[in-house]
Write an enzyme that holds these catalytic residues in place. Structure first.
Site, PDB file in Angstrom:
ATOM      1  N   LYS A 162     -12.820  -2.029   5.715  1.00 57.45           N
ATOM      2  CA  LYS A 162     -12.109  -2.893   6.664  1.00 57.45           C
ATOM      3  C   LYS A 162     -12.777  -2.815   8.043  1.00 57.45           C
ATOM      4  O   LYS A 162     -13.161  -3.812   8.600  1.00 57.45           O
ATOM      5  CB  LYS A 162     -10.636  -2.505   6.773  1.00 57.45           C
ATOM      6  CG  LYS A 162      -9.925  -2.318   5.436  1.00 57.45           C
ATOM      7  CD  LYS A 162      -9.531  -3.626   4.783  1.00 57.45           C
ATOM      8  CE  LYS A 162      -9.148  -3.513   3.312  1.00 57.45           C
ATOM      9  NZ  LYS A 162      -8.104  -2.582   2.953  1.00 57.45           N
ATOM     10  N   TRP A 202       0.825  -1.211   0.000  1.00 58.63           N
ATOM     11  CA  TRP A 202       0.000   0.000   0.000  1.00 58.63           C
ATOM     12  C   TRP A 202       0.858   1.259   0.000  1.00 58.63           C
ATOM     13  O   TRP A 202       0.540   2.229  -0.698  1.00 58.63           O
ATOM     14  CB  TRP A 202      -0.978   0.004   1.175  1.00 58.63           C
ATOM     15  CG  TRP A 202      -1.889  -1.174   1.129  1.00 58.63           C
ATOM     16  CD1 TRP A 202      -1.943  -2.208   2.020  1.00 58.63           C
ATOM     17  CD2 TRP A 202      -2.839  -1.495   0.101  1.00 58.63           C
ATOM     18  NE1 TRP A 202      -2.874  -3.122   1.622  1.00 58.63           N
ATOM     19  CE2 TRP A 202      -3.434  -2.722   0.455  1.00 58.63           C
ATOM     20  CE3 TRP A 202      -3.246  -0.865  -1.085  1.00 58.63           C
ATOM     21  CZ2 TRP A 202      -4.418  -3.334  -0.332  1.00 58.63           C
ATOM     22  CZ3 TRP A 202      -4.213  -1.466  -1.872  1.00 58.63           C
ATOM     23  CH2 TRP A 202      -4.785  -2.677  -1.495  1.00 58.63           C
ATOM     24  N   ASP A 248      -2.358   6.557   5.957  1.00 52.80           N
ATOM     25  CA  ASP A 248      -3.347   5.618   5.448  1.00 52.80           C
ATOM     26  C   ASP A 248      -3.669   4.683   6.618  1.00 52.80           C
ATOM     27  O   ASP A 248      -2.831   3.906   7.041  1.00 52.80           O
ATOM     28  CB  ASP A 248      -2.744   4.835   4.273  1.00 52.80           C
ATOM     29  CG  ASP A 248      -3.670   3.739   3.754  1.00 52.80           C
ATOM     30  OD1 ASP A 248      -4.782   3.579   4.294  1.00 52.80           O
ATOM     31  OD2 ASP A 248      -3.267   3.036   2.790  1.00 52.80           O
TER      32      ASP A 248
END
Ligand SMILES: *Cc1c(COP(=O)(O)O)cnc(C)c1O
Length: 354
Positions: free
Chosen positions: A191, A100, A167
């Protein structure tokens, strides 16, 4: 009967949330209309948006602290470029903890110079790099607080006086951290908060004022903030369901209480990984994620029977990401302790068979 859902994302949501969300599809709170067939500018939806934003700030301890909560679209992946296009003047720093972060770096490079402050690539991202010197002439520093794929998590935030951007897609609302240490943080809903389709961005007002002006409207934090996340039609269902999850979380006792629950689950699974001779953990112990536990079979162990056992006992979503292999147990806020007990039992049963 629902399965034990260890999926990394989209992932498990509280049962009560699923129930109310599905009712709202048919009819929202007795108004004679469905949630998804009313105007986003109706008083009903505006109340939902206001509540979702207020809860996001309240749960992170940022109410009246000079922050705004935005519900945007395009997933965390759009934030990779939005952060850069709004904030990059000349150069920004990134700590690379895998996949990511890599993607965030790639997007940021379109808008300026990227300084990779530290990386754990040398060991397939199984740890969090620490102690790196952070230059003070950066426009911002970007980190990924929890790496969903490798199962690593920052347990100590880097010290810096440049704006800190994160993030937090896979660990937002999961633990008590000093959210005010961040100038901007974001998370795709799917999530720990709701269905895919909305991304929560929490941003400091003082940072909004410093942002680049010549930014396309849909990518401008300032415009979305100015319009109260209603610059264009917001994803009403994703926001409503997120609001329900945040309400549920508050009802559970907030982040403090959920952290306790998450710690219990994480200890249970990691204790078993360390005890069980059939498995070994992937991430460095001190950097282990309390949301995604990654583990592999011990050398020479054939996992065929293990795969059969967990599938037979209604465990779902345990397969590891292709870049790590093995297994990944995602133990997000809504996952009950009973599911972790079930997994541990299967791991023990498997060990006896080898
Ligand atoms: C899942 C995930 C993403 C990707 O989110 P999208 O909403 O699919 O763009 C980004 N970062 C992290 C840490 C994630 O876990």
């Amino acid at each position: 009967m629902k399965k034990h859902n260890f999926s990394a994302g989209p992932s498990i949501l509280p049962a009560s949330v699923m129930e109310r969300a599905s009712e709202a599809i048919k009819e929202l709170d007795g108004i004679g209309l469905s949630l998804i067939e009313i105007s986003h500018r109706s008083k009903e939806f505006i109340a939902i948006m206001d509540k979702a934003q207020a809860l996001a700030l309240e749960l992170t301890g940022l109410t009246d602290k000079g922050y705004q909560a935005l519900f945007l679209q395009g997933g965390a992946s759009t934030q990779f470029l939005m952060a850069a296009i709004n904030l990059m003047k000349t150069k920004a720093g990134y700590i690379n903890t895998g996949a990511w972060s890599d993607k965030a770096i790639k997007e940021a490079k379109r808008y300026g110079e990227v300084v990779e402050i530290a990386s754990s690539k040398d060991q397939n991202f199984n740890y969090i790099p620490k102690g790196a010197e952070i230059p003070s002439n950066l426009d911002y520093l970007h980190i990924t607080t929890n790496n969903t794929i490798f199962g690593t998590q920052f347990h100590h935030l880097p010290e810096t006086n440049v704006p800190l951007i994160a993030d937090m897609s896979s660990d937002i609302f999961s633990r008590e951290i000093d959210y005010s240490a961040f100038d901007l943080f974001y998370a795709g809903a799917q999530k720990n908060m709701g269905p895919a389709g909305t991304t929560l961005v929490i941003v400091k007002d003082s940072l909004l004022e410093q942002m680049n002006k010549d930014v396309p409207s849909m990518l401008s934090y300032a415009i979305h903030a100015d319009k109260g996340s209603m610059f264009n039609t917001p994803p009403v269902f994703a926001i409503y369901t997120s609001m329900l999850t945040l309400e549920w979380l508050k009802g559970q006792g907030g982040i403090k209480a959920i952290e306790k629950h998450n710690t219990t689950k994480a200890q249970l699974i990691y204790d078993e990984i360390d005890r069980n001779t059939a498995f070994e953990g992937f991430a460095a112990k001190e950097d282990r994620s309390f949301m995604n536990a990654t583990f592999n079979l011990a050398e020479g162990v054939d996992g065929t029977l293990f795969d059969k056992l967990w599938n037979q006992t209604d465990i779902s979503g345990l397969k590891g990401h292709r870049s790590v292999g093995g297994y990944r147990a995602s133990i997000y806020n809504a996952l009950p302790l009973a599911s972790v007990h079930q997994l541990v039992e299967v791991m023990q049963q498997f060990e006896k068979s080898i």
